[in-house]
Design a protein around this motif. Structure first.
Motif, PDB file in Angstrom:
ATOM      1  N   HIS A 165      45.746  42.193  46.447  1.00  0.00           N
ATOM      2  CA  HIS A 165      45.379  40.835  46.407  1.00  0.00           C
ATOM      3  C   HIS A 165      43.887  40.999  45.726  1.00  0.00           C
ATOM      4  O   HIS A 165      43.152  40.430  45.047  1.00  0.00           O
ATOM      5  CB  HIS A 165      45.367  39.682  47.553  1.00  0.00           C
ATOM      6  N   TYR A 166      43.290  41.873  46.741  1.00  0.00           N
ATOM      7  CA  TYR A 166      41.854  42.263  46.293  1.00  0.00           C
ATOM      8  C   TYR A 166      41.638  43.082  45.033  1.00  0.00           C
ATOM      9  O   TYR A 166      40.480  42.436  44.435  1.00  0.00           O
ATOM     10  CB  TYR A 166      41.347  43.195  47.443  1.00  0.00           C
ATOM     11  N   GLN A 167      42.456  43.790  44.849  1.00  0.00           N
ATOM     12  CA  GLN A 167      42.204  44.496  43.518  1.00  0.00           C
ATOM     13  C   GLN A 167      42.313  43.397  42.270  1.00  0.00           C
ATOM     14  O   GLN A 167      41.621  43.432  41.435  1.00  0.00           O
ATOM     15  CB  GLN A 167      43.202  45.621  43.170  1.00  0.00           C
ATOM     16  N   LEU A 168      43.302  42.260  42.451  1.00  0.00           N
ATOM     17  CA  LEU A 168      43.522  41.116  41.512  1.00  0.00           C
ATOM     18  C   LEU A 168      42.152  40.313  41.423  1.00  0.00           C
ATOM     19  O   LEU A 168      41.626  39.943  40.706  1.00  0.00           O
ATOM     20  CB  LEU A 168      44.581  40.568  41.699  1.00  0.00           C
ATOM     21  N   LEU A 169      41.556  40.241  42.906  1.00  0.00           N
ATOM     22  CA  LEU A 169      40.451  39.004  42.951  1.00  0.00           C
ATOM     23  C   LEU A 169      39.194  39.853  42.283  1.00  0.00           C
ATOM     24  O   LEU A 169      38.418  39.317  41.339  1.00  0.00           O
ATOM     25  CB  LEU A 169      39.907  39.053  44.383  1.00  0.00           C
TER      26      LEU A 169
END
Length: 372
Positions: free
Chosen positions: A139-143
């Protein structure tokens, strides 16, 4: 603003007051939170942060709504979160919500990502709690990509793929909100923060300092490993908590009944044991100053210090009195921390400073291309 940021964070608990027997309503708790944030700015604090919880007895299920409302009634204070759930929130919605907040408050915001500490929250939002660390990373990589790239095509394990997707609004001034990663036990989170050159917030209010020294040192080493600077230049935040009265005996006597039932740490060690093991100071302003100044001895020089003040059923009147006392000692804390801070330790991040750094880097790059 000082090179170090001081502020408060709330977990937004609605707790029965063990002294007068009153339990306030959710409505009162939410409105009190706004009053506390405004008071924090009034006494000279730099940061107000709210948690994110989706279960009783906590009320802050919608941090950006609350922070935007506070932002409209304040002028200087940085608005942040003391956890934004990176695991159970959709990264697309996080990208949009926090970029919107960034525009509304002219950049005086950042956020702290974390997994939270409530296992049942995962299935409520359609996720599997046993995949918490994997969810955090994906999720953080996408954010990050949604904030940094105008058009994103992406495929992962936990949400539907994106084809040529643009998150709106785009970040203010083309600079994404600064991210802190909050963790009390997970090396993978420290690794993630280090990889991206983000801040690492160790909410050290629960356990002995040795536990957090290990985590923070690991983050500092990895921050340097990824080429962001020397270990001492990594961006660190710490938690803390206090209850002050002019006379230390009065502080102990008044706070003890609240401590004993507090959802954060009640029903465990005694007040004295807990104070010896953790950053908790229950005593005079001078005792509070002395203990807070020891944090840098244990953890190295750092950028952000947040205190938990409004919890355990403490009446609003008492919380506001605590903030007044904090405001009184703040100039001393600032001066002491600034005096001992080495020149190569960076200041706490702000939107304006990050925009300036980006522009300076672009100018240098442009000049190099011209000379080449």
């Amino acid at each position: 603003m000082s090179s170090m940021q001081f502020g408060i964070f709330t977990v937004g608990d609605v707790t029965h007051n063990p002294v007068d027997g009153v339990t306030i309503s959710e409505h009162e708790r939410i409105k009190n939170t706004v009053e506390i944030a405004k008071k924090a700015e009034e006494v000279g604090l730099d940061v107000f942060a709210t948690g994110e919880h989706h279960n009783p007895p906590f009320v802050p299920s919608s941090p950006t709504t609350t922070l935007a409302y506070i932002g409209a009634q304040t002028e200087k204070i940085i608005l942040s979160t003391s956890t934004t759930l990176i695991t159970t929130n959709d990264p697309v919605k996080l990208a949009e919500d926090y970029a919107t907040l960034q525009h509304l408050v002219d950049g005086r915001m950042d956020l702290m990502l974390g997994r939270g500490n409530t296992a049942p929250v995962y299935p409520w939002f359609g996720y599997d709690g046993s995949k918490a660390v994997e969810l955090t990373i994906e999720h953080y990589q996408l954010l990050r990509r949604l904030w940094e790239e105008d058009v994103v095509t992406w495929e992962g394990k936990f949400r539907t793929p994106l084809q040529s997707f643009t998150a709106t609004p785009r970040p203010l001034d083309g600079v994404a909100p600064f991210v802190w990663h909050g963790s009390i036990r997970t090396p993978e989170v420290a690794e993630l923060a280090a990889y991206y050159g983000d801040g690492y917030f160790a909410n050290n209010i629960f356990w002995p300092k040795e536990h957090y020294i290990r985590l923070i040192n690991f983050y500092r080493q990895r921050y340097a490993h990824y080429g962001h600077g020397e270990p001492q230049q990594a961006v660190v935040g710490l938690g803390g908590q206090f209850f002050m009265r002019k006379n230390s005996q009065d502080a102990v006597k008044e706070f003890r009944p609240y401590f004993d039932v507090a959802p954060v740490y009640g029903h465990g060690p005694s007040l004295e044991e807990f104070s010896a093991q953790t950053p908790l100071t229950v005593g005079s302003p001078q005792q509070f100053i002395e203990k807070t100044l020891t944090f840098a001895d244990f953890f190295g020089d750092y950028q952000r210090q947040l205190f938990l003040v409004d919890h355990a059923g403490l009446p609003q009147k008492v919380v506001l009195e605590q903030l007044d006392l904090l405001g009184e000692v703040l100039p001393t804390l600032r001066a002491e921390f600034d005096a001992r801070r080495p020149a190569d330790v960076p200041d706490a991040p702000t939107h304006a400073a990050r925009v300036a750094a980006r522009d300076a880097a672009n100018a240098t790059e442009g000049a190099e291309q011209v000379s080449a």
